[in-house]
Design an enzyme around this catalytic site. Structure first.
Site, PDB file in Angstrom:
ATOM      1  N   LYS A   1       1.157   3.553   7.635  1.00 39.28           N
ATOM      2  CA  LYS A   1       0.854   2.445   6.725  1.00 39.28           C
ATOM      3  C   LYS A   1       2.021   1.467   6.594  1.00 39.28           C
ATOM      4  O   LYS A   1       1.818   0.309   6.256  1.00 39.28           O
ATOM      5  CB  LYS A   1       0.433   2.989   5.370  1.00 39.28           C
ATOM      6  CG  LYS A   1      -0.938   3.660   5.446  1.00 39.28           C
ATOM      7  CD  LYS A   1      -1.423   4.194   4.127  1.00 39.28           C
ATOM      8  CE  LYS A   1      -2.839   4.715   4.242  1.00 39.28           C
ATOM      9  NZ  LYS A   1      -2.910   6.012   4.969  1.00 39.28           N
TER      10      LYS A   1
HETATM   11  C1  LIG Z   1      -4.056   6.492   5.668  1.00 38.32           C
HETATM   12  C2  LIG Z   1      -3.832   7.513   6.710  1.00 38.32           C
HETATM   13  C3  LIG Z   1      -4.802   7.770   7.713  1.00 38.32           C
HETATM   14  C4  LIG Z   1      -6.151   7.084   7.739  1.00 38.32           C
HETATM   15  O1  LIG Z   1      -6.055   5.732   8.043  1.00 38.32           O
HETATM   16  P1  LIG Z   1      -7.303   4.742   7.809  1.00 38.32           P
HETATM   17  O2  LIG Z   1      -6.827   3.376   8.136  1.00 38.32           O
HETATM   18  O3  LIG Z   1      -7.653   4.905   6.344  1.00 38.32           O
HETATM   19  O4  LIG Z   1      -8.397   5.194   8.712  1.00 38.32           O
HETATM   20  C5  LIG Z   1      -4.486   8.684   8.705  1.00 38.32           C
HETATM   21  N1  LIG Z   1      -3.308   9.342   8.704  1.00 38.32           N
HETATM   22  C6  LIG Z   1      -2.365   9.146   7.756  1.00 38.32           C
HETATM   23  C7  LIG Z   1      -1.101   9.921   7.804  1.00 38.32           C
HETATM   24  C8  LIG Z   1      -2.590   8.218   6.727  1.00 38.32           C
HETATM   25  O5  LIG Z   1      -1.640   8.014   5.779  1.00 38.32           O
END
Ligand SMILES: *Cc1c(COP(=O)(O)O)cnc(C)c1O
Length: 466
Positions: free
Chosen positions: A113
Site C-alpha cells: 500500500k
Molecule cells: C491490502 C492488502 C492486500 C489486498 O489488496 P487489494 O488492493 O485490497 O486487493 C493484499 N496483501 C496485503 C499485504 C495487503 O495489505
C-alpha cells in the site's frame, strides 16, 4: 483527461477533483473517460534506463496532465519513491522456471500500500495547498492501510489524520506500533473498544453526516480512490517491460487480492498496452471473487478470519470498475447490477458479457493449511521467508499457471516481519524487522482509547483538529 463515474450519474471531473472526492456522488467509482495508450518506446530504451521512477512518470502522466505541471509531478514521484529502502523500488526476484516474485514491500510500512499512498499523500498536499484548503482524513483500518496512510500524510500542514482501529489485540502488535509510534502532530490514532466493522461503521456514519462532513472537510484515503489504482498500474507496466523481451511476449501476474484494487490496476496496464497474458486472482478462504471468475455469479457471504487478514473481505469494492468495462461502460446497467446485488445478495452476469473474462482471468481460493504449507516449502526449498498474503499468491500461481513458456510474476504484498506469528508457525523462524524499524518495540506509543460510540468519536475529532 476527464473522469466519469461507473454509475454514470455523477458529474464528470478532472484529476484534482477526483483525487479529493473519493467516491462519486451517485455511489459509483471514478474511471478515466477513455484509456490512453502507453508507448513502450517512451520508457525503456536500454536495460540501464529502466528506472522505476522514470517509468512511473511516463505511465501516469496522461492521467494527470490536465491538472499538474510536469516538473511538479516528476518531483513528487521521485520524492515518493525515495522513501523506499531498495534501489530498484520494487525488485524482481527470480524463483526459477520463468517465475518471479515482485517485492512491493520495501516502503516505510512494509506493505504494498505504500507504493500508492506515498504518492497520494504528496498529491493531496499539492492539491490542497494550491486550493488553500485543509482536509480531515478519517479512516478505519484492520492493519495495513492505517500505517501506510499515516506515513504518507504525517507532518503535512493541510491534513489532519484520524485512524480508527479495533482494540483488544485485533490488530497485531507490529501493525499497532507502526501506527501509534509515529511522532507527528497531525496524526491521531483512536483505539476503539470494538471490532473492525464497528470502526468502519463509524467512519461511514461520519461521511453520511452532511453537517459534520462539511464542518471538518472530511476526506478519505481508502482504495476506491482512483489515484491509488493509478499509482499501482506502474509496476505492472514496469515488470512487463523488463520480462517481455524484444518480441513483447505476454507476461502473467498472480495478485493476492482483497478489495480488487491491485488486480484492477493490472487490467488498466493491459488496457493501456502492456503485454499481459493471464491474470491470477488469488484469494484466501473468503472466496467471492473465486466464484465470480468461475461462472460470473456473485453471492454475499460472511467474512471469515484467515492467516492473511488484509484480504479478509467479502465484497470487493473495486470489482465495480471491471464490471463497468464488462457491461460496455453503460453506467445505468452498472447501477442496476450493483443495486440488485445489494438487494438480493447474489447476481449473475450474462454469459456473452462474461465470456471475455474467462480467456484472461482465473482465480483460486487458498485455505490456511495450504498457505502455511506454501510458506514452509519456500523456506525449505529456497531459504526464503514469505508473508501469508504473498503465500496465497504463490499457491495460486502454482495451481493455475497455464503457459510455462510465459514469464509469470507473483506479487509479494507484505514483508514477512509484518506477520511474524504465521511465518514462525510455518517455518520455526522469527522474521526480523528491517533496519529502519528494528527499534519499533522501544518507541513510545501515542493513542486515544475511545468507546464504540459515534458522538464521542466525532467530539474527539472536532476538538483535536483545532
Ligand atoms: C491490502 C492488502 C492486500 C489486498 O489488496 P487489494 O488492493 O485490497 O486487493 C493484499 N496483501 C496485503 C499485504 C495487503 O495489505
Amino acid at each position: 483527461m476527464r473522469y466519469v463515474s461507473t454509475r454514470g450519474a455523477a458529474p464528470t471531473l478532472g484529476f484534482g477533483d477526483v483525487l479529493l472526492a473519493g467516491l462519486a456522488t451517485d455511489g459509483g467509482l471514478y474511471v478515466p473517460e477513455d484509456w490512453p495508450t502507453w508507448d513502450p518506446a517512451s520508457t525503456a530504451a536500454t536495460a540501464a534506463d529502466r528506472r522505476y521512477v522514470d517509468v512511473a512518470i511516463e505511465v501516469m502522466w496522461p492521467f494527470v496532465a490536465d491538472a499538474l505541471d510536469r516538473d511538479d509531478f516528476a518531483a513528487m514521484v521521485a520524492d515518493a519513491y525515495s522513501t523506499f529502502h531498495h534501489d530498484e523500488v520494487v525488485p524482481l526476484v527470480d524463483l526459477g522456471a520463468g517465475h518471479h516474485l515482485m517485492e512491493l514491500f520495501h516502503g516505510p510500512t512494509l506493505a504494498f500500500k505504500d507504493v500508492a499512498l506515498q504518492l497520494v499523500g504528496r498529491l493531496f498536499d499539492h492539491e490542497l495547498t494550491r486550493r488553500g484548503e485543509r482536509l480531515t482524513i478519517v479512516g478505519a483500518t484492520s492493519g495495513d492501510t492505517g500505517s501506510a496512510a499515516i506515513e504518507a500524510c504525517r507532518d503535512r500542514d493541510c491534513l489532519e489524520v484520524f485512524i480508527l482501529y479495533p482494540g483488544g489485540g485485533r490488530v497485531s502488535e507490529v501493525q499497532r506500533r507502526q501506527m501509534t509510534t509515529v511522532d507527528a502532530a497531525n496524526i491521531h490514532c483512536i483505539e476503539v473498544d470494538g471490532t473492525f466493522d464497528d470502526c468502519q461503521d463509524m467512519v461511514k456514519a461520519m461521511f453520511a453526516d452532511e453537517a459534520f462532513r462539511t464542518e471538518v472537510n472530511l476526506g478519505a484515503v481508502n482504495s476506491i480512490n482512483w489515484a491509488r489504482v493509478m499509482a499501482q498500474v506502474v509496476y505492472y507496466v514496469y515488470a512487463a517491460q523488463i520480462l517481455a523481451g524484444p518480441g513483447g511476449r505476454p507476461v502473467s501476474f498472480s495478485v493476492p487480492t482483497g478489495n480488487f484494487g491491485n488486480v484492477f490496476a493490472a487490467e488498466v496496464a493491459r488496457r493501456i498496452g502492456a503485454p499481459i497474458g493471464q491474470f491470477i486472482v488469488a484469494s484466501n478462504r473468503n472466496d467471492i471473487l473465486t466464484q465470480f471468475f468461475g461462472d460470473g455469479a456473485m453471492r454475499i457471504g460472511s467474512v471469515e478470519p484467515s492467516l492473511s487478514p488484509s484480504m479478509d473481505i467479502q465484497v470487493s469494492s473495486n470489482l465495480e470498475r471491471l464490471i463497468h468495462e464488462l457491461l460496455g461502460r453503460d453506467g445505468e446497467a452498472v447501477a442496476e447490477f450493483m443495486a440488485k446485488f445489494r438487494d438480493v445478495g447474489h447476481i449473475a452476469m450474462e454469459s456473452d458479457r462474461f465470456s471475455p473474462v474467462t480467456e484472461l482471468w482465473s482465480a483460486a481460493s487458498i485455505d490456511d493449511a495450504t498457505t502455511s504449507a506454501t510458506i514452509a516449502r519456500h523456506h525449505a526449498d529456497g531459504g526464503r521467508l514469505v508473508d501469508p498474503h504473498t503465500a496465497v499468491g504463490l499457491a495460486a500461481s502454482e495451481r493455475l499457471r497455464r503457459d510455462p513458456t510465459q514469464p509469470l510474476v507473483t506479487l509479494a504484498t507484505a514483508h514477512p516481519a509484518k506477520f511474524p506469528a504465521a511465518v514462525k508457525a510455518a517455518t520455526g523462524v522469527h522474521p526480523g524487522l528491517p533496519p529502519h524499524l528494528v527499534d519499533l518495540f522501544d518507541r513510545p506509543e501515542r493513542l486515544t482509547p475511545l468507546p464504540d460510540d459515534l458522538a464521542t468519536v466525532q467530539a474527539h475529532v472536532r476538538s483535536t483538529r483545532g
